[in-house]
Design a protein around this motif. Structure first.
Motif, PDB file in Angstrom:
ATOM      1  N   SER A 135      -1.913   4.659 -10.444  1.00 43.99           N
ATOM      2  CA  SER A 135      -1.547   3.448 -11.172  1.00 43.99           C
ATOM      3  C   SER A 135      -0.111   3.560 -11.692  1.00 43.99           C
ATOM      4  O   SER A 135       0.700   2.638 -11.548  1.00 43.99           O
ATOM      5  CB  SER A 135      -2.532   3.229 -12.317  1.00 43.99           C
ATOM      6  OG  SER A 135      -2.165   2.104 -13.063  1.00 43.99           O
ATOM      7  N   ASP A 136       0.227   4.726 -12.275  1.00 44.00           N
ATOM      8  CA  ASP A 136       1.590   4.940 -12.772  1.00 44.00           C
ATOM      9  C   ASP A 136       2.608   4.851 -11.631  1.00 44.00           C
ATOM     10  O   ASP A 136       3.686   4.275 -11.791  1.00 44.00           O
ATOM     11  CB  ASP A 136       1.720   6.336 -13.420  1.00 44.00           C
ATOM     12  CG  ASP A 136       1.096   6.366 -14.806  1.00 44.00           C
ATOM     13  OD1 ASP A 136       0.751   5.296 -15.326  1.00 44.00           O
ATOM     14  OD2 ASP A 136       0.953   7.484 -15.350  1.00 44.00           O
ATOM     15  N   ALA A 137       2.265   5.445 -10.489  1.00 44.52           N
ATOM     16  CA  ALA A 137       3.208   5.443  -9.357  1.00 44.52           C
ATOM     17  C   ALA A 137       3.427   4.019  -8.840  1.00 44.52           C
ATOM     18  O   ALA A 137       4.564   3.621  -8.550  1.00 44.52           O
ATOM     19  CB  ALA A 137       2.680   6.344  -8.235  1.00 44.52           C
ATOM     20  N   LEU A 138       2.366   3.238  -8.763  1.00 41.52           N
ATOM     21  CA  LEU A 138       2.504   1.868  -8.244  1.00 41.52           C
ATOM     22  C   LEU A 138       3.300   1.001  -9.223  1.00 41.52           C
ATOM     23  O   LEU A 138       4.135   0.185  -8.824  1.00 41.52           O
ATOM     24  CB  LEU A 138       1.113   1.268  -7.990  1.00 41.52           C
ATOM     25  CG  LEU A 138       1.064   0.042  -7.080  1.00 41.52           C
ATOM     26  CD1 LEU A 138       1.688   0.299  -5.707  1.00 41.52           C
ATOM     27  CD2 LEU A 138      -0.375  -0.453  -6.904  1.00 41.52           C
ATOM     28  N   THR A 177       7.139  11.043  -0.253  1.00 35.99           N
ATOM     29  CA  THR A 177       8.433  10.538   0.240  1.00 35.99           C
ATOM     30  C   THR A 177       8.599   9.054  -0.082  1.00 35.99           C
ATOM     31  O   THR A 177       9.692   8.596  -0.397  1.00 35.99           O
ATOM     32  CB  THR A 177       8.587  10.781   1.758  1.00 35.99           C
ATOM     33  OG1 THR A 177       7.465  10.199   2.442  1.00 35.99           O
ATOM     34  CG2 THR A 177       8.661  12.250   2.074  1.00 35.99           C
ATOM     35  N   SER A 178       7.508   8.308  -0.029  1.00 37.60           N
ATOM     36  CA  SER A 178       7.582   6.888  -0.365  1.00 37.60           C
ATOM     37  C   SER A 178       7.978   6.728  -1.833  1.00 37.60           C
ATOM     38  O   SER A 178       8.791   5.849  -2.183  1.00 37.60           O
ATOM     39  CB  SER A 178       6.212   6.247  -0.089  1.00 37.60           C
ATOM     40  OG  SER A 178       6.282   4.860  -0.237  1.00 37.60           O
ATOM     41  N   GLY A 179       7.445   7.585  -2.684  1.00 36.19           N
ATOM     42  CA  GLY A 179       7.787   7.542  -4.109  1.00 36.19           C
ATOM     43  C   GLY A 179       9.255   7.893  -4.345  1.00 36.19           C
ATOM     44  O   GLY A 179       9.926   7.289  -5.183  1.00 36.19           O
ATOM     45  N   VAL A 180       9.776   8.859  -3.584  1.00 40.31           N
ATOM     46  CA  VAL A 180      11.194   9.217  -3.737  1.00 40.31           C
ATOM     47  C   VAL A 180      12.074   8.084  -3.197  1.00 40.31           C
ATOM     48  O   VAL A 180      13.151   7.806  -3.732  1.00 40.31           O
ATOM     49  CB  VAL A 180      11.508  10.567  -3.048  1.00 40.31           C
ATOM     50  CG1 VAL A 180      12.992  10.898  -3.171  1.00 40.31           C
ATOM     51  CG2 VAL A 180      10.670  11.686  -3.651  1.00 40.31           C
ATOM     52  N   THR A 188       0.826  -1.221   0.000  1.00 37.14           N
ATOM     53  CA  THR A 188       0.000   0.000   0.000  1.00 37.14           C
ATOM     54  C   THR A 188       0.855   1.264   0.000  1.00 37.14           C
ATOM     55  O   THR A 188       0.335   2.363   0.142  1.00 37.14           O
ATOM     56  CB  THR A 188      -0.962   0.023   1.208  1.00 37.14           C
ATOM     57  OG1 THR A 188      -0.175   0.079   2.404  1.00 37.14           O
ATOM     58  CG2 THR A 188      -1.851  -1.203   1.241  1.00 37.14           C
ATOM     59  N   THR A 189       2.191   1.109  -0.072  1.00 39.52           N
ATOM     60  CA  THR A 189       3.084   2.263  -0.265  1.00 39.52           C
ATOM     61  C   THR A 189       3.970   1.938  -1.467  1.00 39.52           C
ATOM     62  O   THR A 189       3.784   0.918  -2.133  1.00 39.52           O
ATOM     63  CB  THR A 189       3.996   2.526   0.963  1.00 39.52           C
ATOM     64  OG1 THR A 189       4.980   1.489   1.054  1.00 39.52           O
ATOM     65  CG2 THR A 189       3.214   2.608   2.253  1.00 39.52           C
TER      66      THR A 189
END
Ligand code: NAD
Length: 355
Positions: A217-220, A166-169, A117-118
């Motif tokens: 969706s793109d980020a996951l 921050t999780s994405g970075v 979920t992150t």
């Protein structure tokens, strides 16, 4: 001419929106009938929803996962798993919950199904970091790689924008270091560049509109690719430093990564020009460091370790700890330069490549 070794990690990936409902079939496919569901306390409601979906195939819920996988928590969860005669684990959450699932599997061999979920990416790696007596130790074993990962975009819609950023970075950091890894290879480089590209495009949109399903969706998707990079090749200065800082001062994982990344990349940039060119291209910029700075500004993230609880007195200790166990890095690590890097990251000053 390339010469390389590429070892694919065996895992079954189910990706989409609403894929959570496929969990019972995935459990059945593995022959699991007494699953223990794991979550953090904050995500207990999601844990219980999963339990309800599993119905008779759920043996119970342990909603006590916390960051940095303390051994004391693992022992509690282990006692519950034993008492319930669990035959498998379902972890729903971020890296903290995934880490607990891996720690249980390390000790029991129980199969795991992970619902991330992150964007931390732990579900794609054979790595486990555990904390005991204030020291975080990492080990790697193919036994703890989750066998089935169900990515459901809907589960990420409620991830708060600040944590999403921050999780994405944190995920971008896996890919960035994979691009200059000593054991890097062309397949991992493709995944890394595409992962950074997808996240860099999606994250600013998520911060503005957290429920934008397309951006989520793109980020996951990007996070999955970055997680594969982390699982496939060795990491260097950035990850080692964040590991030391997080474990020593109990700093929040993703925020620490976000603050340190520009400094670590600036330090390594002179020794890794090809990686920097690929990062720049993925960020849609002429320059990797300028592109990253622009992204972090758009995401409105904290830029100084002092803002997230690191004590000033920790600078010397972190520098000592960070050079105590030598590891490979594209640029040689010198204590005085590293100390200045940590000081700048602590103060929130701009990174420098000429330390
Ligand atoms: P996390 O799992 O601690 O999650 C952060 C917070 O966000 C938690 O309170 C969690 O309950 C909440 N949360 C998560 N998803 C949510 C959602 N969709 N909606 C609402 N709230 C949600 O943080 P993280 O950054 O994902 O993981 C950090 C941990 O993972 C650290 O211990 C780190 O060392 C570990 N990690 C390990 C690896 C590896 O390969 N071993 C890789 C990355 C991270």
């Amino acid at each position: 001419m390339h010469e390389f070794v590429y070892q694919a990690a065996p895992a079954r990936i189910v990706f989409g929106s609403g894929t959570l409902k496929r969990l019972p079939a995935e459990a059945e496919r593995l022959g699991l009938r007494r699953l223990l569901v794991l979550s953090t306390a904050g995500q207990a409601a999601q844990g219980w929803a999963v339990a309800e979906l599993l119905g008779g195939a759920c043996a119970g819920v342990f909603a006590g996962a916390v960051m940095h996988t303390p051994v004391a928590v693992t022992e509690k969860a282990l006692a519950v798993a034993t008492e319930l005669k669990a035959d498998g684990i379902v972890a729903i959450g971020g890296g903290s919950t995934t880490g607990l699932g891996k720690a249980i599997t390390l000790r029991t061999g129980l199969p795991q199904i992970v619902l991330p979920t992150t964007y931390a990416g732990s579900e794609m790696t054979p790595v486990l970091g555990e904390t005991a007596d204030g020291v975080k130790k990492t080990q790697s074993s193919s036994k703890i790689l989750p066998g089935t990962v169900i990515y459901d975009v809907e589960l990420t819609l409620g991830l708060p924008p600040a944590i999403s950023a921050t999780s994405g970075v944190n995920a971008i950091a896996h890919a960035a270091e994979a691009l200059y890894a000593r054991d890097g290879n062309p397949i991992v480089a493709l995944m890394a560049q595409e992962g950074i590209r997808a996240l860099a495009r999606a994250l600013p949109q998520i911060v503005e509109a957290p429920e934008d399903a397309e951006a989520r969706s793109d980020a996951l998707y990007g996070a999955w690719l970055c997680g594969m990079c982390l699982g496939a090749v060795g990491m260097a200065l950035h990850h080692k430093l964040c590991h030391t800082l997080g474990g020593s001062f109990d700093l929040p994982h993703a925020e620490t990564h976000t603050i340190v990344l520009p400094h670590a990349l600036a330090y390594n940039a002179p020794a890794a020009p090809q990686a920097m060119a690929r990062i720049a291209a993925a960020l849609g910029s002429d320059d990797a460091l300028a592109g990253l700075d622009e992204l972090l500004e758009r995401l409105q993230v904290k830029r100084g370790l002092k803002q997230i609880g690191m004590p000033a007195a920790g600078i010397e200790r972190a520098a000592d700890l960070a050079i105590a166990n030598p590891y490979w890095n594209p640029r040689a690590i010198e204590r005085s330069a590293l100390r200045e890097l940590i000081r700048r990251a602590y103060a929130g000053e701009p990174p420098r490549a000429d330390l």
